[in-house]
Design an enzyme around this catalytic site. Structure first.
Site, PDB file in Angstrom:
ATOM      1  N   THR A  76      -3.721  -4.294   9.361  1.00 19.38           N
ATOM      2  CA  THR A  76      -5.161  -4.403   9.608  1.00 19.38           C
ATOM      3  C   THR A  76      -5.296  -6.093   9.348  1.00 19.38           C
ATOM      4  O   THR A  76      -5.691  -6.652  11.164  1.00 19.38           O
ATOM      5  CB  THR A  76      -6.428  -4.135   8.402  1.00 19.38           C
ATOM      6  OG1 THR A  76      -6.259  -2.841   8.108  1.00 19.38           O
ATOM      7  CG2 THR A  76      -8.120  -5.282   8.639  1.00 19.38           C
ATOM      8  N   ASN A 153      -2.971   7.735  14.595  1.00 13.34           N
ATOM      9  CA  ASN A 153      -2.617   7.775  12.561  1.00 13.34           C
ATOM     10  C   ASN A 153      -3.929   9.138  12.270  1.00 13.34           C
ATOM     11  O   ASN A 153      -3.535   9.680  11.227  1.00 13.34           O
ATOM     12  CB  ASN A 153      -3.876   6.768  11.841  1.00 13.34           C
ATOM     13  CG  ASN A 153      -5.318   6.398  11.854  1.00 13.34           C
ATOM     14  OD1 ASN A 153      -5.375   6.393  12.841  1.00 13.34           O
ATOM     15  ND2 ASN A 153      -6.105   6.258  11.129  1.00 13.34           N
ATOM     16  N   THR A 241       1.116 -19.771   1.312  1.00 12.03           N
ATOM     17  CA  THR A 241       2.377 -20.066   1.247  1.00 12.03           C
ATOM     18  C   THR A 241       2.880 -18.202   1.605  1.00 12.03           C
ATOM     19  O   THR A 241       2.326 -17.139   0.767  1.00 12.03           O
ATOM     20  CB  THR A 241       2.168 -20.489  -0.721  1.00 12.03           C
ATOM     21  OG1 THR A 241       2.118 -21.318  -0.667  1.00 12.03           O
ATOM     22  CG2 THR A 241       3.873 -19.887  -0.962  1.00 12.03           C
ATOM     23  N   CYS A 331     -17.144  16.818   5.135  1.00 14.52           N
ATOM     24  CA  CYS A 331     -18.052  18.573   4.784  1.00 14.52           C
ATOM     25  C   CYS A 331     -18.945  18.442   5.187  1.00 14.52           C
ATOM     26  O   CYS A 331     -20.256  17.066   5.241  1.00 14.52           O
ATOM     27  CB  CYS A 331     -18.785  18.425   3.119  1.00 14.52           C
ATOM     28  SG  CYS A 331     -18.922  20.286   2.715  1.00 14.52           S
TER      29      CYS A 331
END
Lengths: 383, 391
Positions: A76, A153, A241, A331
């Site tokens: 992402t 995907n 970092t 659903c």
């Protein structure tokens, strides 16, 4: 309730089991190379060396050079950094993508729209593929970014991405061409040169690596505006970092993916076909969503649609049998509705889908058991 | 100078001969609520209680006490030596805090003194005047003896003297445990947790029953119901949640009658199973989240048919509430954000497209006649999973 005795994990597009060799590399780094890679003393140097080795491994997996790899917190962030970073460094006000991109790309484009950018989303065909010429035709003089995903995907379509890259290059477009290859790594041969892309996103946890680690390939000469300010780490594009243990794990995972790819891809495709055939042979109304098996379908993925079967009930009935998959559509009674991808390909309303995704660890026995479980679960739900 | 909390209760006074029982229970519940705080004490004074919060401080204690049903209001109080200087200083400090909290125009105030220690040299009105004058001098607030914005209360007792200026409303209701035990039917929706909470408010000890339809409903919904019970248990203390596995019962019912009766058949069965659970736990009534006319199963006709299956009273605290009112309460008590998470009953498979709004008892009974209802209910109740939920 105690869970089932066996686990057949077929949700590998969601995430994969961490490879024990990856775990070893991560743990070794956490224990020993805990220095800050920017520190001048030898602990810092050891961490930097671990990072350098990982960068080389990730670069090799996509045929890039190490200096072109920017480590991120995952797919992402890599997608966001490419789209928003390219937009921030450009003068244009227009972006191009397709209707079936990953939410991280669509979400980044939405942020641009809120800033007054214009976004063109090219539609897809019924198999979820996006015509390369249509993408290139949408690119204008003021287009700053064109983004395409390599493997869809949700439905496993292999998109004609290299064609887009070649056409853009031939047209002399100056826009940044970004490829979301998160679902492609380890599933098909990846070469940033062949794709003719400017940036390319990959993620560690989709290839048996650790979560929270990804990378963005940034071709030499491509400028991105960083999303956060900070130090000079990762060429200043992604300060902070470095997550050395995560990167080291990603390095090992990428190397394994590359080494095992040809054999693993062929095996996954054969097992996937075996599963699909078994289910479709019994379930007359069922069908495979997305491109048919072959070059246009990723080796590890099968999205199966069943008429008048609530997909989430099927998912849970499989869960009770120790088989783990995803549901592609919620659903009908649910407000969430179906995904943007299933809407984009125009899947009929009476069909609901489950997504079965394999990994290189999936065995024939697991596939046979999964096929039996799917048929039994369908029977149970309809009872 | 130490900080205490005065706890008042109103409705308990109405309870005549039972008053002692209600007070005992309130004190016990206050102690239970304060268990997270080391060194907290609850003492009964005449007609109210005094909480020493211990080292955690009065603000943290009030957070916990504000969820104890039966509490009408709370006041943080300063305990001081019984001399005018100390009482005046404390009154001034508390008034200053109140003024800052209210912002806006300077509030009017009044000082009221109660003196049970008659050895104190000044009489109550004199103390009020003395301290009032100090507040006027320091803060220049207007005095209003009839309807003050801030009422500064000074109490001079034999054992201790204290001052308070703020009154925080409590949750009202009756102490949990004073009304007996009930069994509440709880789903992952908005209404039923509010109904269970209202039963707690009226002094009920509540156990919850949730009907789970795996695989048609995933285990995330079960987790959601546990989370909802966790939220309301903050007003109740540890509570029991029973998860009844309802799928087989539902399948049996679905085959038994016409599709449009399915919801009424399920609801009747849920009451039977919950009543069986209630019988085993000694509950005297069931509690549901039904609101008249809200959905097809909640018409007066259907409620009558559903009620017919219950062998004990069914309490419906929300029967006359609008959805917006229920949502407002759900937001206030913190269940709303959990309820609207998307893992609710997923499956339309068991819900007919056009449920009957006026089910007839004879049709329902004809459908049920094909089944051994008592055996189904007993089996489902006996196989329920038990969870102990704590705040």
């Amino acid at each position: 309730m105690a869970g089932p005795a066996t686990h057949i994990y077929l949700d590998n597009a969601a995430t994969t089991r961490t490879d024990p060799r990856v775990v070893e590399a991560v743990v070794r780094c956490l224990r020993e190379d805990y220095g800050n890679a920017s520190s001048l003393h030898r602990l810092g140097i050891a961490a930097e060396q671990a990072l350098t080795a990982a960068r080389a491994q990730v670069a090799a997996a996509i045929e890039a050079t190490p200096v072109e790899i920017v480590f991120t917190s995952g797919g992402t962030e890599a997608n966001g950094l490419a789209v928003l970073g390219a937009a921030g460094a450009a003068r244009g006000r227009h972006a191009v993508a397709s209707a079936v991109e990953h939410p991280s790309v669509l979400g980044s484009l939405k942020l641009l729209e809120e800033q007054g950018w214009e976004v063109t989303l090219v539609p897809v065909d019924a198999d979820g593929r996006v015509d390369a010429e249509a993408v290139v035709a949408a690119v204008r003089g003021d287009t700053a970014v064109a983004a395409r995903m390599l493997v869809q995907n949700e439905i496993g379509a292999v998109e004609p991405v290299a064609e887009v890259g070649a056409l853009l290059r031939r047209a002399g477009s100056r826009c940044v061409f970004h490829v979301d290859a998160v679902q492609g790594l380890g599933k098909l041969p990846l070469s940033v040169r062949d794709l003719a892309c400017d940036t390319l996103a990959v993620s560690a946890h989709k290839v048996h690596g650790p979560k929270g680690t990804g990378a963005l390939y940034v071709r030499k000469g491509v400028r991105l505006r960083p999303l956060v300010g900070g130090g000079k780490q990762e060429r200043g594009v992604r300060p902070g970092t470095e997550n050395v243990p995560g990167c080291a794990g990603f390095g090992v995972a990428a190397a394994l993916a590359r080494a095992e790819l040809p054999a693993a891809a062929a095996r996954m495709a054969a097992l996937r076909d075996r599963l699909v055939e078994r289910v479709l042979a019994v379930e007359a109304g069922a069908r495979l969503v997305g491109p048919p098996p072959g070059a246009h379908r990723a080796c590890y993925s099968a999205t199966l649609a069943f008429p008048r079967v609530p997909a989430e009930a099927l998912l849970h009935a499989l869960e009770a049998r120790g088989v783990y998959v995803s549901s592609g559509s919620a659903c009908a009674s649910r407000q969430r509705g179906r995904s943007h991808v299933l809407r984009a390909i125009g899947l009929a309303d009476h069909l609901e889908t489950i997504r079965v995704t394999l990994s290189r660890e999936t065995s024939e026995a697991e596939i046979d058991a999964a096929a039996t479980a799917i048929l039994a679960a369908l029977g149970e739900i309809r009872a | 100078m130490s900080e205490l909390c005065v706890v008042r209760y109103a409705e308990i006074f109405l309870k005549g001969q039972n008053r002692h029982f209600f007070e005992e229970r309130l004190q016990r519940n206050l102690r239970a609520a304060l268990r997270p705080l080391a060194g907290a004490h609850v003492r009964r004074l005449h007609g109210r209680m005094l909480v020493d919060p211990g080292p955690a401080g009065v603000a943290r204690a009030i957070e916990l006490l504000a969820r104890v049903f039966g509490v009408a209001s709370l006041s943080p109080a300063l305990v001081v030596p019984p001399d005018l200087e100390a009482l005046g200083a404390a009154a001034l400090e508390l008034t200053r805090v109140e003024v800052a909290r209210r912002a806006g125009a300077p509030p009017s105030f009044k000082v009221e003194t109660r003196r049970s220690d008659k050895r104190f040299p000044l009489q109550s009105p004199q103390v009020s005047q003395e301290i009032g004058a100090r507040i006027v001098a320091a803060l220049a607030l207007p005095v209003d003896v009839h309807d003050p914005d801030v009422l500064v209360t000074v109490e001079i007792g034999v054992e201790r003297s204290f001052v308070f200026a703020a009154t925080i409303p409590g949750p009202g209701g009756l102490p949990v445990g004073t009304a007996g035990r009930v069994t509440a039917l709880v789903s992952g929706g908005i209404d039923s947790p509010v109904a269970a909470w209202l039963a707690m408010k009226r002094g009920c000890e509540v156990e919850a029953v949730y009907f789970h339809s795996f695989p048609y409903t995933g285990d995330r919904t079960k987790e959601k119901v546990r989370d909802l019970c966790r939220v309301i248990s903050a007003w109740h203390g540890p509570m029991t949640l029973w998860v009844v596995h309802f799928t087989d019962v539902q399948k049996a019912l679905r085959g038994a009658g016409p599709a449009e009766l399915a919801v009424v058949l399920y609801r009747r069965m849920m009451l039977r199973i919950a009543a069986e659970r209630a019988r085993l736990s000694g509950s005297k009534a069931l509690v549901t989240g039904e609101s008249l006319g809200q959905v097809a199963s909640q018409t007066l006709d259907n409620l009558a048919v559903i009620d017919d299956a219950a062998p004990m009273p069914v309490l419906r605290p929300l029967i006359a509430s609008d959805k917006t009112e229920i949502i407002a309460t759900a937001r206030r008590i913190g269940t709303y954000d959990v309820s609207v998470q998307p893992y609710d009953d997923c499956c339309s498979l068991f819900t007919p497209k056009h449920p009957a709004t006026k089910a007839r008892l004879q049709h329902v009974e004809a459908a049920e006649a094909r089944l051994d209802l008592a055996a189904l209910a007993a089996a489902a109740a006996a196989q329920a999973e038990r969870f102990e939920v704590t705040p």
